[in-house]
Write a protein that holds these residues in place. Structure first.
Motif, PDB file in Angstrom:
ATOM      1  N   ASP A   1       0.855  -1.189   0.000  1.00 24.22           N
ATOM      2  CA  ASP A   1       0.000   0.000   0.000  1.00 24.22           C
ATOM      3  C   ASP A   1       0.889   1.235   0.000  1.00 24.22           C
ATOM      4  OD1 ASP A   1      -1.828   2.003   0.306  1.00 24.22           O
ATOM      5  OD2 ASP A   1      -2.681   1.273   2.177  1.00 24.22           O
ATOM      6  N   THR A   2       0.999   1.915  -1.165  1.00 23.27           N
ATOM      7  CA  THR A   2       1.747   3.163  -1.284  1.00 23.27           C
ATOM      8  C   THR A   2       0.869   4.174  -2.009  1.00 23.27           C
ATOM      9  OG1 THR A   2       2.750   2.670  -3.443  1.00 23.27           O
ATOM     10  CG2 THR A   2       3.887   1.833  -1.479  1.00 23.27           C
ATOM     11  N   SER A   3       1.445   5.358  -2.297  1.00 25.25           N
ATOM     12  CA  SER A   3       0.681   6.372  -3.026  1.00 25.25           C
ATOM     13  C   SER A   3       0.345   5.913  -4.435  1.00 25.25           C
ATOM     14  CB  SER A   3       1.476   7.681  -3.081  1.00 25.25           C
ATOM     15  OG  SER A   3       2.720   7.489  -3.727  1.00 25.25           O
ATOM     16  N   ALA A   4       1.035   4.861  -4.929  1.00 25.56           N
ATOM     17  CA  ALA A   4       0.716   4.305  -6.238  1.00 25.56           C
ATOM     18  C   ALA A   4      -0.512   3.412  -6.189  1.00 25.56           C
ATOM     19  CB  ALA A   4       1.910   3.514  -6.780  1.00 25.56           C
ATOM     20  N   GLY A   5      -1.055   3.165  -4.989  1.00 29.07           N
ATOM     21  CA  GLY A   5      -2.239   2.340  -4.837  1.00 29.07           C
ATOM     22  C   GLY A   5      -1.947   1.079  -4.041  1.00 29.07           C
ATOM     23  N   ILE A   6      -2.989   0.276  -3.856  1.00 26.70           N
ATOM     24  CA  ILE A   6      -2.858  -0.991  -3.142  1.00 26.70           C
ATOM     25  C   ILE A   6      -2.724  -2.109  -4.169  1.00 26.70           C
ATOM     26  CG2 ILE A   6      -3.953  -2.602  -1.551  1.00 26.70           C
ATOM     27  CD1 ILE A   6      -5.394  -0.263  -0.290  1.00 26.70           C
ATOM     28  N   ALA A   7      -1.708  -2.956  -3.993  1.00 22.63           N
ATOM     29  CA  ALA A   7      -1.461  -4.060  -4.928  1.00 22.63           C
ATOM     30  C   ALA A   7      -1.240  -5.337  -4.149  1.00 22.63           C
ATOM     31  CB  ALA A   7      -0.251  -3.751  -5.807  1.00 22.63           C
ATOM     32  N   GLU A   8      -1.632  -6.454  -4.747  1.00 19.60           N
ATOM     33  CA  GLU A   8      -1.425  -7.761  -4.138  1.00 19.60           C
ATOM     34  C   GLU A   8      -0.624  -8.639  -5.081  1.00 19.60           C
ATOM     35  OE1 GLU A   8      -5.112  -9.501  -3.006  1.00 19.60           O
ATOM     36  OE2 GLU A   8      -5.313  -8.266  -1.186  1.00 19.60           O
TER      37      GLU A   8
END
Length: 413
Positions: free
Chosen positions: A198-205
């Motif tokens: 979870d960063t400013s680039a969005g949440i990724a899995e």
């Protein structure tokens, strides 16, 4: 209990850039502050009192009260701080695990911001935007295996990097054509199966595949991240007319040199001073870098306006491009110490720089244009200052004292 440990780890990582802060409470902000007030000097000038926010490191808010105490807020955590303010210099203070008082300083800038070493620039605000009590704030549940990912992970392109601290905090860095880069900080979890970032680039899995690589899509780009180190992070090679300039160019008349690199940056030594600029431009006729403009003549040599002679493409000097004439002792290169700020800076000939104190070290890039010095550190922290070539010293805005040349840096972890 696991949540409390991870929340403390997030703030500890954030503030480890400047001093080892031990949170007094996992929930922070409350409690009796009478003891802390005795170690601070709020003074009559209360112009520093209020809310100050920075977008660096995923967002930070400082709430400074008029009794010399305050609270620091991040995206999902908060903790107590103590400070003093003398009308010009802000000093944040706290005791480390050994009971020793540690400090970090900041100063007001001309634009009204508050520059704090290692944390960035803070601007006054009316309302707080960060903290675990804010609407939309989230706290990532620990997966229990965050330590398995600790270290740097390099993307298959070589131009992206994830750095996991092993405790739930992550930094995402990306490089671009022309020598620029960006970074953002956030949080992650790993439960042995799913990696959530979870960063400013969005949440990724993503997940760890059978080869031990991290398969994840961040900011629209997939691929895989392999364990490595930051030295493997590269810049994309430039394309177009600029690619024709890549190489080492030397002026045999003056001993000056200019080296155009494939990442779009340029390192030069002109008039006894070393500089770094990014990016350079070339349209097939005119080349520009820093404050210099030139062109390629009919013989294929580089003519730079205002300089004697011409630059011919040649092999890089084994001596690193030092001038054969003049006194190079006034070039801004090598190690410099600042005893007042207890900070050391080391400049390298490739345009990179390391700034450190007894606890931490940060890498970045630098530019020297005449007497102007500019540093951009990882995490988008920037410094500006001025260089006095006659004394071989320089100053940086926001830091007390002067930096003077030394053989080896003294203030290092």
């Amino acid at each position: 209990m696991r949540q409390t440990k991870q929340r403390r780890g997030i703030l500890a990582l954030l503030l480890s850039l400047v001093f080892a802060l031990s949170l007094l409470s996992g929930c922070g902000g409350g409690g009796d502050s009478s003891d802390k007030g005795s170690s601070s000097e709020s003074g009559e000038d209360n112009g520093i009192v209020g809310l100050w926010e920075s977008e660096d490191w995923g967002g930070i808010c400082l709430e400074l009260l008029d009794d010399g105490t305050g609270t620091i807020y991040t995206y999902s955590d908060m903790g107590d701080i103590t400070y003093s303010w003398d009308g010009e210099v802000l000093t944040l203070m706290n005791e480390n695990e050994d009971g020793e008082l540690e400090e970090v300083t900041g100063e007001l800038q001309e634009d009204g911001s508050l520059g704090i070493m290692g944390l960035g620039y803070f601007f006054p605000v009316e309302e707080r935007s960060y903290g675990p009590d804010m609407d939309g704030s989230s706290f990532m549940e620990a997966g229990g295996m965050e330590g398995e990912l600790e270290g740097d992970w390099i993307h298959s392109s070589g131009n992206r990097m994830l750095t996991f601290d092993g405790r739930g905090s992550v930094t995402f860095q990306e490089t671009y054509e022309g020598g620029s880069s960006s970074s953002s900080s956030g949080w992650y979890s790993y439960d042995g199966e799913t990696v959530t970032v979870d960063t400013s680039a969005g949440i990724a899995e993503g997940y760890i595949d059978s080869m031990g690589d991290l398969i994840i899509e961040i900011d629209g780009e997939g691929g895989w991240y392999s364990p490595g180190d930051s030295s493997q992070l590269t810049y994309p090679d430039i394309t177009g007319p600029e690619a024709e300039m890549v190489g080492y160019w030397r002026n045999d008349t003056t001993g000056d040199y200019v080296e155009f690199t494939s990442d779009g940056s340029v390192v030069y030594s002109i008039g006894g001073g070393i500089g770094f600029a990014s990016p350079f431009t070339f349209d097939g006729e005119t080349v520009t870098f820093s404050d210099y403009t030139g062109y390629i003549d009919g013989d294929g040599d580089l003519i730079v306006e205002g300089l004697d002679g011409w630059f011919s493409r040649t092999e890089s000097s084994s001596s690193g491009g030092e001038s054969d004439s003049g006194d190079s002792s006034y070039s801004l290169g090598g190690a410099y110490d600042n005893d007042d700020a207890e900070v050391s800076i080391v400049f390298y000939s490739d345009g990179t720089v390391t700034i450190s104190d007894y606890n931490t070290a940060q890498d970045g890039i630098y530019t020297v244009d005449g007497s102007y010095v500019w540093l951009e550190m990882e995490g988008t922290v920037q410094y500006e200052g001025y260089y006095d070539a006659s004394r071989d010293i320089f100053t940086l805005d926001g830091l007390l004292g002067e930096f003077y040349a030394v053989y080896d840096a003294w203030y290092t972890p």
